[in-house]
Design an enzyme around this catalytic site. Sequence first.
Site, PDB file in Angstrom:
ATOM      1  N   TYR A  27       0.828  -1.216   0.000  1.00  0.00           N
ATOM      2  CA  TYR A  27       0.000   0.000   0.000  1.00  0.00           C
ATOM      3  C   TYR A  27       0.856   1.257   0.000  1.00  0.00           C
ATOM      4  O   TYR A  27       0.427   2.324   0.440  1.00  0.00           O
ATOM      5  CB  TYR A  27      -0.940   0.001   1.209  1.00  0.00           C
ATOM      6  CG  TYR A  27      -2.058  -1.003   1.094  1.00  0.00           C
ATOM      7  CD1 TYR A  27      -3.227  -0.688   0.410  1.00  0.00           C
ATOM      8  CD2 TYR A  27      -1.927  -2.274   1.646  1.00  0.00           C
ATOM      9  CE1 TYR A  27      -4.253  -1.613   0.292  1.00  0.00           C
ATOM     10  CE2 TYR A  27      -2.950  -3.210   1.535  1.00  0.00           C
ATOM     11  CZ  TYR A  27      -4.109  -2.864   0.854  1.00  0.00           C
ATOM     12  OH  TYR A  27      -5.123  -3.797   0.734  1.00  0.00           O
ATOM     13  N   SER A  28       2.060   1.152  -0.529  1.00  0.00           N
ATOM     14  CA  SER A  28       3.027   2.248  -0.437  1.00  0.00           C
ATOM     15  C   SER A  28       2.633   3.457  -1.276  1.00  0.00           C
ATOM     16  O   SER A  28       2.455   3.360  -2.499  1.00  0.00           O
ATOM     17  CB  SER A  28       4.404   1.741  -0.883  1.00  0.00           C
ATOM     18  OG  SER A  28       5.296   2.813  -1.081  1.00  0.00           O
ATOM     19  N   ASN A  29       2.519   4.601  -0.622  1.00  0.00           N
ATOM     20  CA  ASN A  29       2.333   5.862  -1.347  1.00  0.00           C
ATOM     21  C   ASN A  29       3.516   6.112  -2.281  1.00  0.00           C
ATOM     22  O   ASN A  29       3.344   6.620  -3.403  1.00  0.00           O
ATOM     23  CB  ASN A  29       2.237   7.034  -0.363  1.00  0.00           C
ATOM     24  CG  ASN A  29       0.983   6.999   0.460  1.00  0.00           C
ATOM     25  OD1 ASN A  29      -0.097   6.778  -0.045  1.00  0.00           O
ATOM     26  ND2 ASN A  29       1.130   7.222   1.765  1.00  0.00           N
ATOM     27  N   HIS A  30       4.706   5.788  -1.815  1.00  0.00           N
ATOM     28  CA  HIS A  30       5.919   6.042  -2.597  1.00  0.00           C
ATOM     29  C   HIS A  30       5.938   5.213  -3.877  1.00  0.00           C
ATOM     30  O   HIS A  30       6.317   5.715  -4.945  1.00  0.00           O
ATOM     31  CB  HIS A  30       7.147   5.739  -1.741  1.00  0.00           C
ATOM     32  CG  HIS A  30       8.440   5.814  -2.475  1.00  0.00           C
ATOM     33  ND1 HIS A  30       8.984   7.015  -2.914  1.00  0.00           N
ATOM     34  CD2 HIS A  30       9.305   4.837  -2.862  1.00  0.00           C
ATOM     35  CE1 HIS A  30      10.119   6.772  -3.531  1.00  0.00           C
ATOM     36  NE2 HIS A  30      10.341   5.466  -3.522  1.00  0.00           N
ATOM     37  N   ILE A  31       5.534   3.950  -3.787  1.00  0.00           N
ATOM     38  CA  ILE A  31       5.485   3.102  -4.980  1.00  0.00           C
ATOM     39  C   ILE A  31       4.522   3.689  -6.008  1.00  0.00           C
ATOM     40  O   ILE A  31       4.857   3.821  -7.202  1.00  0.00           O
ATOM     41  CB  ILE A  31       5.076   1.659  -4.600  1.00  0.00           C
ATOM     42  CG1 ILE A  31       6.248   0.936  -3.923  1.00  0.00           C
ATOM     43  CG2 ILE A  31       4.578   0.884  -5.814  1.00  0.00           C
ATOM     44  CD1 ILE A  31       7.398   0.575  -4.847  1.00  0.00           C
TER      45      ILE A  31
END
Length: 290
Positions: free
Chosen positions: A65-69
């Site tokens: 659930y990474s915002n960065h990804i």
Amino acid sequence: MEAIQEDLATLEPVPWLSNPATRVQVLRLDRVHPLISGNKWYKLRFYLETARSSGKKVVTFGGAYSNHILATAAACNQAGIPCAGIIRGEAPPQYSETLRDAVSLGMELHFIAREAYRQKQLPAALADTSCLVIPEGGYGIPGMLGAATMPFISGTFDRICCATGTGTMMAGLLHSAAKGTAVTGFSVLKNHKSLTQEVAALLPPSSPSGIIYHDFHFGGYAKYNPTLIRFMNELYAQTGIPTDFVYTAKLFYGVKAMLEQDFKTDRNILVIHSGGLQGNRSLPKGALIF
């Protein structure tokens, strides 16, 4: 895809958090782009410039659930840069919405074991590829310098407050904040006692040091309880400001608590809304009113 709109990163007063002695304003970085959200754009900008000029593939790290990804996938898609995401853990039977979105934007996904992830190993499939590796969360000098370009942070404030994961944004704030402005981070990780050193490692030795609070993580990274969810809903009902449970809700909760304690002498506080609202998709449906 929509372009980055840095002019939408405006200051917004928050009377609900303010009091007769202290004015609180929020920098709405969540508005600059729906996917390349908030501080993610600023931390990525110089990495992407290097990737574009060198012709290298961007490779970075994150969770399901990474915002960065997602932000990296969207930014590379917009810039025409090939990219790959190294995802922590085994490939699930069904991808999260975040990962499905990243794939739809052209990001290759490579799942690696957690121990290999901790060591930030690149999978064999990328061994012969010319890569520009962006550390998790954009941590590094380019990420810090990008965060230092966020608007308004050199203004006249007694204090600037931000959520902290890797500490990259906080380092950027320390780099560019006006002299006399206290920079305060609210850690979203449990027992991240090395965070002060990790922030300092991105800055020249003579840089000012900030203050980091470690009591508002609600159990650790991406942890929450009913109190935090109620706070998110109340904040939105009173102000119209949406937050995410991983970062910004913990920041606003901490700021509200500290206004009654350590921030009593401050007269003008800036709170950085660093975006990342897509992370709320992992919450049970109906948990939030926005």
